[in-house]
Design a protein around this motif. Structure first.
Motif, PDB file in Angstrom:
ATOM      1  N   ARG A 112      30.469  46.065  22.765  1.00  0.00           N
ATOM      2  CA  ARG A 112      31.174  47.193  22.504  1.00  0.00           C
ATOM      3  C   ARG A 112      30.954  48.874  23.373  1.00  0.00           C
ATOM      4  O   ARG A 112      31.623  49.616  23.221  1.00  0.00           O
ATOM      5  CB  ARG A 112      30.950  47.907  21.056  1.00  0.00           C
ATOM      6  N   SER A 113      29.752  48.560  24.145  1.00  0.00           N
ATOM      7  CA  SER A 113      29.557  49.588  25.125  1.00  0.00           C
ATOM      8  C   SER A 113      30.241  49.537  26.328  1.00  0.00           C
ATOM      9  O   SER A 113      30.604  50.490  27.097  1.00  0.00           O
ATOM     10  CB  SER A 113      28.145  49.574  25.529  1.00  0.00           C
ATOM     11  N   ALA A 114      31.052  48.277  26.388  1.00  0.00           N
ATOM     12  CA  ALA A 114      32.277  48.326  27.568  1.00  0.00           C
ATOM     13  C   ALA A 114      33.464  49.089  27.400  1.00  0.00           C
ATOM     14  O   ALA A 114      33.894  49.345  26.314  1.00  0.00           O
ATOM     15  CB  ALA A 114      32.461  46.900  27.794  1.00  0.00           C
ATOM     16  N   ASN A 115      34.015  49.657  28.377  1.00  0.00           N
ATOM     17  CA  ASN A 115      35.366  50.348  28.342  1.00  0.00           C
ATOM     18  C   ASN A 115      36.434  49.458  28.972  1.00  0.00           C
ATOM     19  O   ASN A 115      37.589  49.938  28.624  1.00  0.00           O
ATOM     20  CB  ASN A 115      35.068  51.714  29.287  1.00  0.00           C
ATOM     21  N   HIS A 197      40.363  49.289  28.704  1.00  0.00           N
ATOM     22  CA  HIS A 197      41.197  48.527  29.852  1.00  0.00           C
ATOM     23  C   HIS A 197      40.923  47.234  30.100  1.00  0.00           C
ATOM     24  O   HIS A 197      39.838  46.910  29.924  1.00  0.00           O
ATOM     25  CB  HIS A 197      41.004  49.412  31.381  1.00  0.00           C
ATOM     26  N   PHE A 198      42.082  46.400  30.179  1.00  0.00           N
ATOM     27  CA  PHE A 198      41.891  44.986  30.092  1.00  0.00           C
ATOM     28  C   PHE A 198      42.617  44.472  31.408  1.00  0.00           C
ATOM     29  O   PHE A 198      43.719  44.430  31.577  1.00  0.00           O
ATOM     30  CB  PHE A 198      42.576  44.491  28.841  1.00  0.00           C
ATOM     31  N   TYR A 199      41.834  43.681  32.195  1.00  0.00           N
ATOM     32  CA  TYR A 199      42.474  43.092  33.409  1.00  0.00           C
ATOM     33  C   TYR A 199      42.771  41.450  33.158  1.00  0.00           C
ATOM     34  O   TYR A 199      41.626  40.846  33.154  1.00  0.00           O
ATOM     35  CB  TYR A 199      41.267  43.370  34.528  1.00  0.00           C
ATOM     36  N   LYS A 233      41.914  49.551  43.199  1.00  0.00           N
ATOM     37  CA  LYS A 233      43.286  50.212  43.636  1.00  0.00           C
ATOM     38  C   LYS A 233      43.741  51.036  42.239  1.00  0.00           C
ATOM     39  O   LYS A 233      44.330  52.008  42.461  1.00  0.00           O
ATOM     40  CB  LYS A 233      44.267  49.173  43.871  1.00  0.00           C
ATOM     41  N   MET A 234      43.628  50.537  41.074  1.00  0.00           N
ATOM     42  CA  MET A 234      44.147  50.995  39.895  1.00  0.00           C
ATOM     43  C   MET A 234      43.409  51.147  38.480  1.00  0.00           C
ATOM     44  O   MET A 234      43.813  51.226  37.545  1.00  0.00           O
ATOM     45  CB  MET A 234      45.361  50.295  39.694  1.00  0.00           C
ATOM     46  N   GLY A 235      42.079  50.860  38.909  1.00  0.00           N
ATOM     47  CA  GLY A 235      41.152  50.918  37.612  1.00  0.00           C
ATOM     48  C   GLY A 235      40.349  52.020  37.535  1.00  0.00           C
ATOM     49  O   GLY A 235      40.464  53.244  38.020  1.00  0.00           O
ATOM     50  N   HIS A 236      38.978  51.836  36.953  1.00  0.00           N
ATOM     51  CA  HIS A 236      38.325  52.979  36.549  1.00  0.00           C
ATOM     52  C   HIS A 236      36.629  52.369  36.761  1.00  0.00           C
ATOM     53  O   HIS A 236      36.518  51.334  36.488  1.00  0.00           O
ATOM     54  CB  HIS A 236      38.500  53.222  34.979  1.00  0.00           C
ATOM     55  N   CYS A 237      36.108  53.447  36.960  1.00  0.00           N
ATOM     56  CA  CYS A 237      34.568  52.951  37.580  1.00  0.00           C
ATOM     57  C   CYS A 237      33.835  53.353  36.334  1.00  0.00           C
ATOM     58  O   CYS A 237      33.306  54.412  36.038  1.00  0.00           O
ATOM     59  CB  CYS A 237      34.131  54.042  38.637  1.00  0.00           C
ATOM     60  N   ASP A 238      33.902  52.380  35.441  1.00  0.00           N
ATOM     61  CA  ASP A 238      33.188  52.450  33.994  1.00  0.00           C
ATOM     62  C   ASP A 238      32.323  51.103  33.828  1.00  0.00           C
ATOM     63  O   ASP A 238      31.889  50.668  34.783  1.00  0.00           O
ATOM     64  CB  ASP A 238      34.100  52.703  33.006  1.00  0.00           C
ATOM     65  N   THR A 239      32.163  50.876  32.549  1.00  0.00           N
ATOM     66  CA  THR A 239      31.527  49.659  32.134  1.00  0.00           C
ATOM     67  C   THR A 239      32.226  48.541  31.900  1.00  0.00           C
ATOM     68  O   THR A 239      33.155  48.718  31.113  1.00  0.00           O
ATOM     69  CB  THR A 239      30.614  49.808  30.788  1.00  0.00           C
ATOM     70  N   ASN A 277      30.298  51.332  37.061  1.00  0.00           N
ATOM     71  CA  ASN A 277      29.068  51.999  36.921  1.00  0.00           C
ATOM     72  C   ASN A 277      27.952  50.827  36.306  1.00  0.00           C
ATOM     73  O   ASN A 277      26.851  50.947  36.573  1.00  0.00           O
ATOM     74  CB  ASN A 277      29.094  53.226  35.787  1.00  0.00           C
ATOM     75  N   LYS A 278      28.443  49.941  35.403  1.00  0.00           N
ATOM     76  CA  LYS A 278      27.531  48.822  34.776  1.00  0.00           C
ATOM     77  C   LYS A 278      28.541  47.710  34.761  1.00  0.00           C
ATOM     78  O   LYS A 278      29.540  47.687  34.343  1.00  0.00           O
ATOM     79  CB  LYS A 278      27.195  49.378  33.286  1.00  0.00           C
ATOM     80  N   LEU A 279      27.911  46.721  35.110  1.00  0.00           N
ATOM     81  CA  LEU A 279      28.700  45.309  34.900  1.00  0.00           C
ATOM     82  C   LEU A 279      27.876  44.455  33.807  1.00  0.00           C
ATOM     83  O   LEU A 279      26.701  44.478  33.832  1.00  0.00           O
ATOM     84  CB  LEU A 279      28.617  44.448  36.071  1.00  0.00           C
TER      85      LEU A 279
END
Length: 309
Positions: A112-115, A197-199, A233-239, A277-279
């Protein structure tokens, strides 16, 4: 069904705890380590009782322990198990880059810590779950049941909109549900839902019945690279939380749990840009419980890559 899933999840968590406590007690060296640690704790308990007697003239603890030495033995053994337990979650900072990579033995949506999350799919981007075209046990199936159980049409529209914005049209095709579009391996559709966000990334071709065809390990590399490019290109630098792509329902023979985890680490560590930031690499609990992945080898590989590559 929801109650049953929660019950099975709880059972899996208990199994994970049990294996982490006892799973490594399978060699003489491990058993000796467990016994020596237990003896150390038991000795500490009795030393504390003697110390209290000598310093404060309070001997009640010593008397009690002598009368209940069996409890002390069991407590020492249990504490030793906890002390020597196998760690099933691990994280490491990438050298010279403000990015962390974690190994998590947990269902992907329990992180749940993932965005952001990666959802492997087929080149039709089908969401049909009838006759298990999309299995409810797959990552995509779990996603759909969790977020779009009563509104699959809305998910289809969001996928189409994401592909259209990118100018990806696809080729006309047909399957058992009728006319559809087929997209290349590595096509990514980004879905924003409930603040996350879901890829969706196309990992494998399927026949008209949804069964994988023409699988190859290269599909995994293409899919992972495409996700990195999509985030850039279209994402977010998050977890970001990533499952072991291609090692499950996609049925790619060469895509073992260990090889896919290594490819995932390589792809993000070697990326020219920092895209997360975190994978979090999510390993399904059953894969660990069934012995399908060696966590120690994965940890060593992660240590090496983060330190030197």
């Amino acid at each position: 069904m929801l109650i049953l899933r929660r019950l099975w999840d709880m059972i899996d968590r208990l199994k994970l705890l049990w294996k982490s406590l006892t799973g490594e007690i399978n060699t003489l060296k491990a058993i000796c380590k467990l016994i020596c640690t237990a003896i150390g704790y038991i000795s500490s308990f009795f030393s504390l009782a003697v110390l209290l007697k000598d310093l404060a003239a309070w001997d009640k603890l010593e008397v009690w322990m002598k009368g209940h030495w069996q409890i002390i033995m069991i407590a020492g053994l249990l504490i030793s198990c906890v002390h020597n337990r196998k760690k099933i979650n691990y994280k490491k900072m990438v050298s010279n880059r403000d990015m962390q990579i974690a190994i998590s033995v947990k269902d992907i949506f329990s992180n749940r810590s993932a965005n952001s999350y990666v959802i492997p799919t087929n080149t039709f981007f089908r969401t049909q779950m009838k006759d298990e075209y999309i299995s409810p046990r797959s990552v995509q199936g779990k996603f759909q049941l969790k977020y779009f159980k009563r509104n699959i049409e809305n998910l289809d529209e969001m996928i189409r909109a994401s592909l259209a914005i990118q100018g990806i049209t696809g080729e006309d095709a047909e399957d058992c549900f009728g006319s559809t579009k087929k997209y290349p391996i590595g096509t990514v559709a980004k879905i924003n839902h409930k603040g996350k966000h879901f890829y969706f990334v196309a990992v494998n071709d399927v026949n008209r019945y949804g069964k994988p065809v023409g699988q190859t390990i290269e599909n995994v590399t293409i899919a992972l690279t495409a996700v990195v490019d999509a985030i850039r290109k279209m994402g977010h630098c998050d977890t970001l939380c990533v499952p072991l792509i291609g090692s499950g329902r996609a049925a790619i023979r060469e895509a073992t749990k260990e090889s896919v985890s290594q490819k995932t680490i390589d792809c993000f560590v070697q990326s020219e840009d920092k895209v997360v930031n975190k994978l979090i690499i999510s390993i399904h609990p059953k894969d660990y419980l069934n012995g399908e992945i060696d966590l120690d080898r994965v940890k060593r590989y992660l240590d090496y890559k983060c330190e030197f590559c």
